[in-house]
Structure formats: structure tokens, C-alpha cells
Design a protein around this motif. Structure first.
Motif, short mmCIF file in Angstrom:
data_model
loop_
_atom_site.label_atom_id
_atom_site.label_comp_id
_atom_site.label_asym_id
_atom_site.label_seq_id
_atom_site.Cartn_x
_atom_site.Cartn_y
_atom_site.Cartn_z
N LEU A 152 -5.87 -12.54 1.77
CA LEU A 152 -5.70 -10.91 2.01
C LEU A 152 -4.90 -10.44 0.49
O LEU A 152 -3.95 -11.17 0.21
CB LEU A 152 -4.74 -10.93 3.15
N ASN A 153 -5.25 -9.15 0.24
CA ASN A 153 -4.78 -8.65 -0.95
C ASN A 153 -4.36 -7.28 -0.62
O ASN A 153 -5.26 -6.33 -0.56
CB ASN A 153 -5.76 -8.99 -1.80
N LEU A 154 -3.27 -6.96 -0.52
CA LEU A 154 -2.77 -5.74 0.07
C LEU A 154 -2.08 -4.59 -0.68
O LEU A 154 -1.36 -5.10 -1.66
CB LEU A 154 -1.77 -5.90 1.44
N ARG A 155 -2.24 -3.53 -0.68
CA ARG A 155 -1.53 -2.57 -1.31
C ARG A 155 -0.17 -2.12 -0.67
O ARG A 155 0.71 -1.65 -1.38
CB ARG A 155 -2.30 -1.27 -1.94
N ILE A 156 0.08 -2.22 0.54
CA ILE A 156 1.01 -1.91 1.31
C ILE A 156 2.26 -3.17 1.16
O ILE A 156 1.67 -4.17 0.80
CB ILE A 156 0.67 -1.65 2.86
N GLU A 157 3.28 -2.76 1.52
CA GLU A 157 4.39 -3.89 1.39
C GLU A 157 4.78 -4.54 2.57
O GLU A 157 5.64 -5.74 2.44
CB GLU A 157 5.62 -3.10 0.70
N LYS A 158 4.34 -4.04 3.57
CA LYS A 158 4.70 -4.94 4.95
C LYS A 158 4.18 -6.26 4.93
O LYS A 158 3.16 -6.64 4.57
CB LYS A 158 3.85 -3.98 5.99
N GLU A 159 5.30 -7.13 5.41
CA GLU A 159 5.21 -8.49 5.27
C GLU A 159 4.20 -8.97 6.62
O GLU A 159 4.06 -8.54 7.80
CB GLU A 159 6.38 -9.17 5.65
N ALA A 201 -10.49 2.74 -4.09
CA ALA A 201 -10.06 2.93 -2.97
C ALA A 201 -8.62 2.44 -2.75
O ALA A 201 -7.77 2.98 -2.07
CB ALA A 201 -11.03 2.03 -2.04
N LEU A 202 -8.39 1.57 -3.43
CA LEU A 202 -6.99 0.73 -3.50
C LEU A 202 -5.87 1.74 -4.21
O LEU A 202 -5.01 1.98 -3.74
CB LEU A 202 -6.90 -0.80 -4.25
N GLN A 203 -6.60 2.22 -5.37
CA GLN A 203 -5.62 3.04 -6.23
C GLN A 203 -5.38 4.28 -5.34
O GLN A 203 -4.25 4.93 -5.68
CB GLN A 203 -6.54 3.44 -7.51
N THR A 204 -6.39 4.91 -4.93
CA THR A 204 -5.99 6.00 -3.96
C THR A 204 -5.28 5.93 -2.66
O THR A 204 -4.98 7.10 -2.26
CB THR A 204 -7.40 6.80 -4.02
N GLY A 205 -5.24 4.82 -2.20
CA GLY A 205 -4.89 4.86 -0.91
C GLY A 205 -5.84 4.81 0.21
O GLY A 205 -5.19 4.96 1.40
#
Ligand code: KDO
Length: 329
Positions: A152-159, A201-205
Motif C-alpha cells: 500500500l502506498n498512501l498520500r494520507i497520514e493515517k497509520e 489522482a494522487l497529486q490532486t487528492g
């Protein structure tokens, strides 16, 4: 003139002779893939081309098309079946669309590691399953390559420690039912999107994250627009270097052998490079400031395996196949 007649005569006789193509009329092999140029499965294609040229000089004209510029991701099998494309690197997910038995290779946490993958496909299991692809799809699988182990590779910070932590997380998956099933089995809210659209899509959220092997995270630069890598190891992924059956059937035995050997050389190059790099990358990404950690992998494994075993998908798996795959040592 005599020379003109000679040329015409030659052209006519070569058109009438069945069997090996004449050097002047090489077999065109266009390869289409969504891969980006610095990923290992893209870099293995010039190796295929060179190895083939060495073994069958002048007999093939290999053309490499990256970044899904020739055919859209996932449309390659149909293009090969219709005679519009000669070669592609297809996934088990592509095959499962037409051969439900093949969804077994889309299941998370079944293939254990790259070595297990090679052994499974080199065994009678591979022979049986490839035969289905040949018989039902008219596609010849030349060789299996290791695409890497998906993380998994996420832009959000949630653990993320367990599948429950992925509830509501918009996880991009490639666009097919079996891919979406995998995203859901992981606990996420899967969204279908072509590979080439992930970065933006990652860049724009528009999405919260994506899953791919680490060498692909590097090659497609997803690390630039994400914050964390969760080492779930959820799918030891494969890529099948394949040839349209109509093209395969035109080849003579020597050409077939040359194509198979060149394909083996290409995947060997891919596997060696990718496995070596994959070992390094977690540390490299951490050094670049991404949060990289191992979640509760057992929690993911049991959640995902349960989802598959209780699904409609697994009903189509050949009887005893899970046990046979597990038994390959
Ligand atoms: C992807 O879209 O995430 C994926 O990894 C799926 C694979 O089956 C394969 O199509 C791959 O993309 C492309 O070759 C790009 O690396």
C-alpha cells in the motif's frame, strides 16, 4: 526487364512458401504495455528484442510501445485475440476476465514469494493453467515474470495496522472486478483507474492511495506525491509475456524456440533486477522521508484469505488447486 521479372518472381515464390518468414519480410511483433520506461518489465523488452535477434537474425521486427500508447491497459488480450496486436505482458487479472479458473492467481496471500511463483508456473500447475489460456483465449504464454510484491502506498497520514484502518480509504485499483475485489478484501474502498492516471489522482487528492510493488512506486515516481508505504506484502504479482496465437502458429519450430528462449532471458533479467532493487527500496523511501512500516500482516492475511475463500471467485478455482499451490516447495 529481366531483373524486374526476377524480383517479381522472388516476391511471388516467397509469398507462396509457407514456413519461416524471409529476412526481407520479418514477422512483426508489436508489444503494448502500460509500463513506464524505467520499470523492470519495460527494461526487459529490449533484452527480449536483442536475444531474439541473436537467435533468429532478421526474422523478427520487434516494436516496443510503452505507457499504454498503443493499447489501453487491460485491452491488450482482446487486441491480440482480434489480430490487432502481436504481443503484451498480461496479468492474471486480465486472464481471469475470460477464464474464471485463473482468478486463483489474483488472490492475495496465496503465492508466497518470487521463488514460489517461478516454481508454481514451472510445474504441472503452470502447464495446465497455460493450456487453458491457449485453448480458451488463443493466447500463447511465453514466460512469467515477477512484477513485484504489492504494497500500500498512501498520500494520507493515517497509520494503517489492520484492514479496519482502511475503512473508507479511497484506494485506486486497476479497472476490473477482480482487482476491485482485492481492494475490498484489504478493507479499503476501491476505485478503478488506469495506471497512467494514478500520479495526477494522487497529486490532486482524487484518491487516498494506490497499491503497487516498490520498484513501480519508484519508476512511476509515486513517492513524490505520497506520504507512506505500508508493507502489507498482499500480492506476489506476475506478468505473463504473451503472444497472439495466430502469430505463434505462423512460426516454424526454430522460431518458436527462439521466441521462448528470448522470453526466458527477458524475464530472467527482469526478475534479477527487480528482486535486487525491491530489497533496497523500503530503506531508500524511508530515507527520502516517507513513513515506511510493517502493519499487522497476519491480520491482513486472514482477512484477505477469508474474503477469497467465501467468495464466488473461489468457486471457479480448479478442485484441489489451492492445496497443490501450497504444496509447491
Ligand atoms: C497497475 O495498474 O497497478 C499495474 O501494476 C497492474 C499490472 O497488471 C500491470 O498492468 C502494471 O500496472 C503495468 O504494467 C504498469 O506497471
Amino acid at each position: 526487364s529481366l531483373s524486374r521479372r526476377l524480383v517479381l518472381g522472388l516476391a511471388l515464390s516467397s509469398a507462396l512458401v509457407a514456413g519461416p518468414a524471409f529476412a526481407a519480410n520479418p514477422v512483426k511483433l508489436r508489444i503494448s504495455t502500460p509500463a513506464v520506461d524505467s520499470d523492470w518489465h519495460a527494461k526487459m523488452l529490449p533484452v527480449f528484442k536483442e536475444e531474439l535477434e541473436k537467435r533468429a537474425p532478421g526474422q523478427f521486427d520487434v516494436e516496443i510501445h510503452l505507457n499504454a500508447t498503443l493499447f489501453k491497459q487491460g485491452t491488450e488480450p482482446a487486441a491480440m485475440q482480434r489480430g490487432n496486436l502481436e504481443m503484451a505482458m498480461i496479468s492474471a487479472f486480465d486472464i481471469a476476465k475470460q477464464i474464471p479458473e485463473w482468478s486463483i492467481f489474483t488472490a492475495g496471500y496465496l503465492i508466497r514469494d518470487p521463488e514460489h511463483q517461478q516454481k508454481v508456473f514451472a510445474s504441472d500447475i503452470g502447464e495446465e493453467m497455460y493450456k487453458l489460456v491457449e485453448d480458451k483465449m488463443g493466447i500463447k504464454v511465453l514466460a512469467v515474470g515477477y512484477l513485484g510484491t504489492r504494497q500500500l502506498n498512501l498520500r494520507i497520514e493515517k497509520e494503517v495496522k489492520t484492514p479496519a484502518d482502511l475503512a473508507g480509504v479511497k484506494l485506486r485499483m486497476p479497472g476490473s472486478d477482480t482487482w476491485l475485489f482485492l481492494g475490498k478484501a484489504l478493507g479499503a474502498n476501491p476505485l478503478p483507474l488506469a495506471f497512467g492516471e494514478i500520479y495526477t489522482a494522487l497529486q490532486t487528492g482524487a484518491i487516498d492511495g494506490q497499491d503497487n510493488p516498490l520498484p513501480t512506486v519508484r519508476a512511476a515516481k509515486f513517492y513524490e506525491v505520497t506520504k507512506q508505504i505500508v508493507l502489507t506484502d498482499h500480492l506476489v504479482d506476475s506478468i505473463f509475456l504473451s503472444l497472439a496465437g495466430a502469430t505463434w502458429n505462423k512460426l516454424d519450430d526454430k522460431q518458436k524456440e527462439a521466441v521462448l528462449e528470448a522470453a526466458q532471458a527477458a524475464v530472467a533479467f527482469n526478475n534479477e533486477g527487480r528482486i535486487g532493487e525491491e530489497r533496497q527500496l523500503a530503506a531508500d523511501f524511508a530515507q527520502q522521508g516517507l513513513k515506511v512500516y510493517r502493519p499487522d500482516v497476519e491480520a491482513f492475511r486472514s482477512h484477505v484469505q477469508k474474503a477469497y475463500l467465501e467468495s464466488e471467485l473461489s468457486k471457479a478455482w480448479p478442485k484441489g488447486m489451492v492445496e497443490r499451490i501450497n504444496a509447491v516447495k
